[in-house]
Every structure is written in structure tokens, then in C-alpha cells.
Design a protein around this motif. Structure first.
Motif, PDB file in Angstrom:
ATOM      1  N   ILE A  62     -10.439  -3.206  -9.269  1.00  0.00           N
ATOM      2  CA  ILE A  62      -9.539  -2.390  -8.457  1.00  0.00           C
ATOM      3  C   ILE A  62     -10.332  -1.347  -7.693  1.00  0.00           C
ATOM      4  O   ILE A  62     -11.109  -0.592  -8.270  1.00  0.00           O
ATOM      5  CB  ILE A  62      -8.466  -1.730  -9.339  1.00  0.00           C
ATOM      6  N   ARG A  83       4.952  -0.640  -7.166  1.00  0.00           N
ATOM      7  CA  ARG A  83       3.881  -1.622  -6.978  1.00  0.00           C
ATOM      8  C   ARG A  83       3.758  -2.492  -8.229  1.00  0.00           C
ATOM      9  O   ARG A  83       3.639  -3.708  -8.144  1.00  0.00           O
ATOM     10  CB  ARG A  83       2.555  -0.929  -6.668  1.00  0.00           C
ATOM     11  N   ALA A 125      -5.643   3.909  -7.894  1.00  0.00           N
ATOM     12  CA  ALA A 125      -4.760   3.091  -8.726  1.00  0.00           C
ATOM     13  C   ALA A 125      -4.419   3.845  -9.988  1.00  0.00           C
ATOM     14  O   ALA A 125      -5.203   4.658 -10.470  1.00  0.00           O
ATOM     15  CB  ALA A 125      -5.464   1.793  -9.070  1.00  0.00           C
ATOM     16  N   ARG A 126      -3.230   3.592 -10.516  1.00  0.00           N
ATOM     17  CA  ARG A 126      -2.812   4.238 -11.749  1.00  0.00           C
ATOM     18  C   ARG A 126      -3.806   3.868 -12.841  1.00  0.00           C
ATOM     19  O   ARG A 126      -4.202   2.727 -12.979  1.00  0.00           O
ATOM     20  CB  ARG A 126      -1.405   3.765 -12.132  1.00  0.00           C
ATOM     21  N   GLU A 153     -10.245   1.797  -4.617  1.00  0.00           N
ATOM     22  CA  GLU A 153      -9.310   2.851  -4.217  1.00  0.00           C
ATOM     23  C   GLU A 153      -8.429   2.309  -3.111  1.00  0.00           C
ATOM     24  O   GLU A 153      -8.871   1.601  -2.218  1.00  0.00           O
ATOM     25  CB  GLU A 153     -10.066   4.078  -3.722  1.00  0.00           C
ATOM     26  N   ASP A 154      -7.169   2.598  -3.207  1.00  0.00           N
ATOM     27  CA  ASP A 154      -6.191   2.177  -2.218  1.00  0.00           C
ATOM     28  C   ASP A 154      -6.545   2.815  -0.868  1.00  0.00           C
ATOM     29  O   ASP A 154      -6.820   4.006  -0.806  1.00  0.00           O
ATOM     30  CB  ASP A 154      -4.802   2.632  -2.692  1.00  0.00           C
ATOM     31  N   ARG A 205      -1.431  -1.547 -15.523  1.00  0.00           N
ATOM     32  CA  ARG A 205      -2.391  -1.020 -14.551  1.00  0.00           C
ATOM     33  C   ARG A 205      -2.439  -1.988 -13.383  1.00  0.00           C
ATOM     34  O   ARG A 205      -2.447  -3.196 -13.567  1.00  0.00           O
ATOM     35  CB  ARG A 205      -3.772  -0.919 -15.201  1.00  0.00           C
ATOM     36  N   ASP A 212       3.340   3.858  -7.626  1.00  0.00           N
ATOM     37  CA  ASP A 212       2.698   3.073  -8.681  1.00  0.00           C
ATOM     38  C   ASP A 212       3.717   2.196  -9.411  1.00  0.00           C
ATOM     39  O   ASP A 212       3.475   1.004  -9.639  1.00  0.00           O
ATOM     40  CB  ASP A 212       2.004   3.986  -9.695  1.00  0.00           C
ATOM     41  N   TRP A 235      -4.786  -8.100  -4.858  1.00  0.00           N
ATOM     42  CA  TRP A 235      -4.385  -7.045  -5.774  1.00  0.00           C
ATOM     43  C   TRP A 235      -4.688  -7.512  -7.184  1.00  0.00           C
ATOM     44  O   TRP A 235      -4.776  -8.720  -7.439  1.00  0.00           O
ATOM     45  CB  TRP A 235      -2.888  -6.758  -5.628  1.00  0.00           C
ATOM     46  N   HIS A 254       0.823  -1.219   0.000  1.00  0.00           N
ATOM     47  CA  HIS A 254       0.000   0.000   0.000  1.00  0.00           C
ATOM     48  C   HIS A 254       0.856   1.267   0.000  1.00  0.00           C
ATOM     49  O   HIS A 254       0.394   2.327  -0.392  1.00  0.00           O
ATOM     50  CB  HIS A 254      -0.950   0.018   1.207  1.00  0.00           C
ATOM     51  N   GLY A 283      -3.660  -2.306  -8.893  1.00  0.00           N
ATOM     52  CA  GLY A 283      -4.255  -1.675  -7.719  1.00  0.00           C
ATOM     53  C   GLY A 283      -4.797  -2.693  -6.737  1.00  0.00           C
ATOM     54  O   GLY A 283      -4.908  -3.885  -7.030  1.00  0.00           O
ATOM     55  N   TYR A 284      -5.146  -2.194  -5.584  1.00  0.00           N
ATOM     56  CA  TYR A 284      -5.696  -2.995  -4.494  1.00  0.00           C
ATOM     57  C   TYR A 284      -7.137  -3.352  -4.812  1.00  0.00           C
ATOM     58  O   TYR A 284      -7.899  -2.535  -5.325  1.00  0.00           O
ATOM     59  CB  TYR A 284      -5.610  -2.189  -3.194  1.00  0.00           C
TER      60      TYR A 284
END
Length: 137
Positions: free
Chosen positions: A121, A50, A130-131, A123-124, A70, A47, A83, A43, A72-73
Motif C-alpha cells: 500500500i 473504501r 491508508a488506514r 500513500e493515497d 486495512r 476509509d 488496491w 480515492h 489502500g491504494y
């Protein structure tokens, strides 16, 4: 000897009744996710870092991914942090990270078949989006 047993009887009867209101409130409590330092570290990564970490997990599982475009969490699932990573070859992977830092990687296309969470994905929790996903306020 008989006197203490009689004295305990009202307490035992009251304990058996229970408080259904507090039991009801307890079932409405949200699940609390407890994550290890290894899980929390993802977390905190940028980006790019990760993407690199998730790509390494994919490659270490014997799968292919030239570049993560791309990531994200997603969610917590059975004590695993989930993820998602989309690779440049149009493959999407769900990466489940354990408290010990281990990772299990599955194609997102298999998740419904195995009743796993969708690779959507979120939101973190750190507040970063996330990118590739616009952050809404």
C-alpha cells in the motif's frame, strides 16, 4: 514540375535527420496515469467506505472476506488502478479496478507468480495515508 521536387529535397533530408536530443528527453518522461471517474471515486472515499467497496469487490468475485481491516491504494497497472485489502482472516487481496468500474481480485500471494505488482500500500494520491499506516511529513 522538377522545381517543386528539388525545393522539397532539403526539407526531406532535414526531416530524416531527426533530433536525437528531443527523442532522448521523450523517453525520460514519466508515465502519465489517466483514470476514469469510477477509478477516481475510490480515492475520494473515507476509509470505512473504501473498505466496504473493496470488500464488495472481493465478495462479488466469489471470494471470502468477513471484514477488511486495512486497505489502500497500491499503483496503476496497465490502465487498472490497483488496491490492496487485508481481511480479518489474514488473507490479503489485490483488487484491480478498470475504467468501467469493473474489478478483478487476486490473492496477493499469487502476484509474484503472475508478475503483478506487490500488494504494498502506497500513500493515497489524495494525500491521505491508508488506514493503519502512519503518515510521515
Amino acid at each position: 514540375m522538377r522545381l517543386p521536387a528539388i525545393a522539397l529535397l532539403p526539407a526531406l533530408i532535414l526531416a530524416g535527420c531527426g533530433d536525437t536530443g528531443s527523442q532522448q528527453a521523450a523517453t525520460n518522461q514519466p508515465d502519465i496515469a489517466v483514470r476514469s471517474d469510477e477509478q477516481n471515486a475510490l480515492h475520494q472515499l473515507s476509509d470505512m467506505n473504501r473498505d466496504i467497496a473493496l470488500k464488495r469487490a472481493i465478495l462479488a468475485s466469489g471470494l471470502k472476506c468477513k471484514r477488511v481491516v486495512r486497505s489502500g491504494y497500491v499503483t496503476e497497472y496497465k490502465k487498472l488502478s490497483m488496491w490492496a485489502a487485508d481481511c480479518d482472516d489474514k488473507r490479503s487481496w489485490g483488487i484491480f479496478v478498470g475504467a468501467d468500474g469493473s474489478a478483478q481480485v487476486r490473492p496477493c500471494s499469487d502476484n509474484a507468480k503472475f508478475k503483478l505488482p506487490e500488494c504494498k500500500i502506497a500513500e493515497d494520491p489524495s494525500g491521505r495515508a491508508a488506514r493503519g499506516i502512519a503518515k510521515t511529513s
